[in-house]
Each structure stands twice: as C-alpha cells, then as structure tokens.
Design a protein around this motif. Structure first.
Motif, short mmCIF file in Angstrom:
data_model
loop_
_atom_site.label_atom_id
_atom_site.label_comp_id
_atom_site.label_asym_id
_atom_site.label_seq_id
_atom_site.Cartn_x
_atom_site.Cartn_y
_atom_site.Cartn_z
N UNK A 1 12.89 -11.85 -12.14
CA UNK A 1 11.38 -12.44 -12.00
C UNK A 1 10.81 -12.83 -13.37
N UNK A 2 11.25 -12.19 -14.30
CA UNK A 2 10.81 -12.31 -15.86
C UNK A 2 11.34 -13.66 -16.39
N UNK A 3 12.18 -14.37 -15.86
CA UNK A 3 12.65 -15.56 -16.44
C UNK A 3 11.50 -16.59 -16.43
N UNK A 4 11.13 -17.37 -17.24
CA UNK A 4 9.84 -18.27 -17.28
C UNK A 4 9.98 -19.15 -16.07
N UNK A 5 10.95 -19.59 -15.62
CA UNK A 5 11.12 -20.36 -14.58
C UNK A 5 11.53 -19.97 -12.91
N UNK A 6 11.57 -18.55 -13.04
CA UNK A 6 12.02 -17.92 -11.90
C UNK A 6 11.73 -18.45 -10.70
N UNK A 7 10.53 -18.83 -10.51
CA UNK A 7 9.94 -19.61 -9.06
C UNK A 7 10.71 -20.84 -8.78
N UNK A 8 11.07 -21.83 -9.83
CA UNK A 8 11.60 -22.90 -9.69
C UNK A 8 13.32 -22.55 -9.32
N UNK A 9 13.82 -21.78 -9.83
CA UNK A 9 15.12 -21.10 -9.80
C UNK A 9 15.47 -20.96 -8.24
N UNK A 10 14.28 -19.90 -7.72
CA UNK A 10 14.41 -19.39 -6.35
C UNK A 10 14.30 -20.87 -5.45
N UNK A 11 13.25 -21.63 -5.89
CA UNK A 11 13.14 -22.66 -4.87
C UNK A 11 14.44 -23.51 -4.71
N UNK A 12 14.94 -23.85 -5.93
CA UNK A 12 16.20 -24.58 -5.86
C UNK A 12 17.24 -23.89 -4.98
N UNK A 13 17.33 -22.65 -5.32
CA UNK A 13 18.34 -22.02 -4.38
C UNK A 13 18.14 -22.15 -2.88
N UNK A 14 16.85 -21.90 -2.51
CA UNK A 14 16.51 -22.14 -1.12
C UNK A 14 16.97 -23.54 -0.46
N UNK A 15 16.43 -24.60 -1.51
CA UNK A 15 16.70 -25.92 -1.09
C UNK A 15 18.22 -26.22 -0.77
N UNK A 16 19.09 -25.63 -1.73
CA UNK A 16 20.33 -25.58 -1.56
C UNK A 16 21.27 -24.88 -0.47
N UNK A 17 20.40 -24.02 0.03
CA UNK A 17 21.00 -23.07 1.08
C UNK A 17 20.88 -23.63 2.28
N UNK A 18 19.56 -24.46 2.69
CA UNK A 18 19.13 -24.68 3.79
C UNK A 18 20.18 -25.66 4.36
N UNK A 19 20.57 -26.82 3.55
CA UNK A 19 21.66 -27.75 4.15
C UNK A 19 22.96 -27.17 4.33
N UNK A 20 23.24 -26.23 3.63
CA UNK A 20 24.53 -25.55 3.79
C UNK A 20 24.56 -24.67 5.14
N UNK A 21 23.51 -24.50 5.58
CA UNK A 21 23.45 -23.45 6.86
C UNK A 21 23.53 -22.12 6.60
N UNK A 22 23.00 -21.72 5.39
CA UNK A 22 23.29 -20.34 5.05
C UNK A 22 21.84 -19.70 5.29
N UNK A 23 21.93 -18.55 6.07
CA UNK A 23 20.73 -17.57 6.06
C UNK A 23 20.53 -16.58 5.22
N UNK A 24 19.44 -16.49 4.68
CA UNK A 24 18.86 -15.57 3.78
C UNK A 24 18.22 -14.54 4.57
N UNK A 25 18.72 -13.24 4.48
CA UNK A 25 18.17 -12.03 5.00
C UNK A 25 18.03 -10.79 4.21
N UNK A 26 17.38 -10.00 4.53
CA UNK A 26 17.20 -8.45 3.70
C UNK A 26 18.62 -7.86 3.76
N UNK A 27 18.71 -6.97 2.73
CA UNK A 27 20.05 -6.45 2.60
C UNK A 27 20.50 -5.72 3.92
N UNK A 28 19.70 -5.02 4.43
CA UNK A 28 20.06 -4.20 5.60
C UNK A 28 20.67 -4.95 6.72
N UNK A 29 20.15 -6.29 6.93
CA UNK A 29 20.63 -7.28 7.89
C UNK A 29 22.02 -7.43 7.62
#
Length: 255
Positions: free
Chosen positions: A222-250
C-alpha cells in the motif's frame, strides 16, 4: 493455473498527520489487509480507521507486526531472539485486536512486516517462535509466510499457514524476495503479469531464473505510490482469466 487466490495488501501505514497510501480506494480491491500495529507505522487512530475500512469493504483483517523502527519504516535489519520475536508479534497483534473486538471485526491472520518478515526467512527459530505464539492465541489464526521453505517449516509444525508470493517485488535466484527500502512506482501491467505467472506456479527472478512458487495469497504494498493502479490492473487481468479472489481463510479451506 490456479483459479482461486487471496490478494492481500499492507496498509494502515500512516502516522499521525503524516499520510501514506490510499487505503480507502485500495482495500475494496483486495480480499485481505495487513494493518500496521504501531511499531513500524500506524497509530491508534490509524489502526481504528483501518479496521473500519476493512469492515466497510468486507476485507479480511490481519495484523502486520513490524520491528520497532518508525524512522526506517521497519525495513532496516535488527537482531531479535526467538523469544523477543514472539513477544513483539503478540504485543502488536493484541493492540490491533483491541480495536477489532471493539468494532466487531475478527482478526483472521498475522503477517510480519519488512525486515521482521525477512528475519523469518533467515532464522528458522524465529519462525518457529512466531508461529507457535500465534497458535497459542488460537489454532485458527493464520500466519502468512513466504511460500517455499519458510512456510513449509511452519506447516510441518501443524500451524495454519498461508503461503505468500509478491506481485510488486523482485525475487532473487533462491526464491527470496528483495525488499526495497523506498518503494517506487511499478508498471501495473508487469505486476499483473507476475500474478498470472504465480497462479501458473512460478516467478522469474531478477537474474532471469525460473523459480517455482505455490502460493495461497499474493501481496502488493500500500505504500507504493501507484498501489491502487496496480491492484486495479491485477483485478482487471484476473476477471477474464476466471480467477476468483477470496479471503485467505476461504483459499485455505479449498486447498
């Protein structure tokens, strides 16, 4: 390729009037958050607000204990005995737990920060002490450790462990992360590419070597200057790959 992964972020790292990171926009993009507990960053008001943000975003909450080094942001080396490391971990976990209990949010995991995390990679006795201290708090408490030898040692001891890889850090040829004293902006597309590689079971080291990685959770800072843009890019890439993002316990439950 894995189709289920946790995406975690180190956050809650402001201190008093000094602001670091865009936690309000970052937390909704991840599934777990590691909140600084006052030693390397954070303060009571920041910790309380971080717990509130996690609750609002539906993000799993974790403690992020660091070394007592505000000036160095916990990224400078320090020698701790195994007993001191365990006490440091429990002390900081307890601080966050107070706010979490007051706000009705469970603390799902513990992840050492910066040079404290590096100490777990170098000193197996420190790792043992930390994970056993966490298990004494609760057998259900998850400890986040670097995927590979460090996490495997803790798992062999019967501790609930999440194996971690990194979207925004380089690896050396031995599979250890290279911790940056001062994080700079990173190419969001390159970080998203790294995540897909991790899901496929490997990373490429800074020296060009293929390193095998089996991860349950992937971190961005989170202390990286463009952390939000990195997180958004990751989510955008995971969606078409049909990868589900879930909490650690799940993720651990489905392992």
């Amino acid at each position: 390729m894995k189709k289920l992964i946790d995406l975690n972020a180190d956050a809650g790292e402001s201190f008093g009037r000094w602001r670091l990171g865009d936690d309000e926009h970052l937390l909704p993009l991840v599934s777990s958050v590691n909140v600084a507990c006052g030693w390397h960053a954070g303060d009571p008001a920041t910790m309380r607000r971080s717990v509130e943000l996690a609750r609002e975003a539906g993000t799993a909450l974790g403690a992020h204990p660091g070394l007592p080094d505000l000036a160095g942001f916990g990224r400078r080396s320090m020698a701790l005995s195994p007993a001191d490391a365990a006490d440091a971990c429990l002390y900081q976990y307890g601080a966050l737990r107070g706010f979490a209990d007051a706000l009705g949010v469970p603390v799902a995991h513990v992840k050492p920060h910066g040079a404290f995390y590096g100490l777990t990679m170098r000193d197996p006795e420190v790792t043992d002490a930390i994970v056993q201290a966490c298990r004494a708090v609760s057998p259900e408490l998850i400890v986040v450790l670097l995927a590979g030898e460090t996490a495997a040692r803790a798992e062999a001891a019967g501790v609930r462990v999440a194996r971690e890889a990194f979207a925004d850090l380089e690896y050396d040829d031995n599979g250890h992360i290279i911790i940056e004293p001062q994080p700079l902006a990173k190419d969001p597309r390159a970080c998203a590419d790294r995540v897909l590689d991790i899901l496929d079971g490997h990373v490429t080291s800074a020296g060009g070597k293929r390193v095998e990685v089996d991860a349950d959770t992937i971190c961005l800072h989170g202390d990286r200057p463009n952390a939000v843009e990195i997180a958004a890019a990751i989510r955008d890439r995971l969606a078409p790959a049909e990868v589900t993002v879930a909490p650690i316990a799940e993720v651990l439950a489905a392992r």
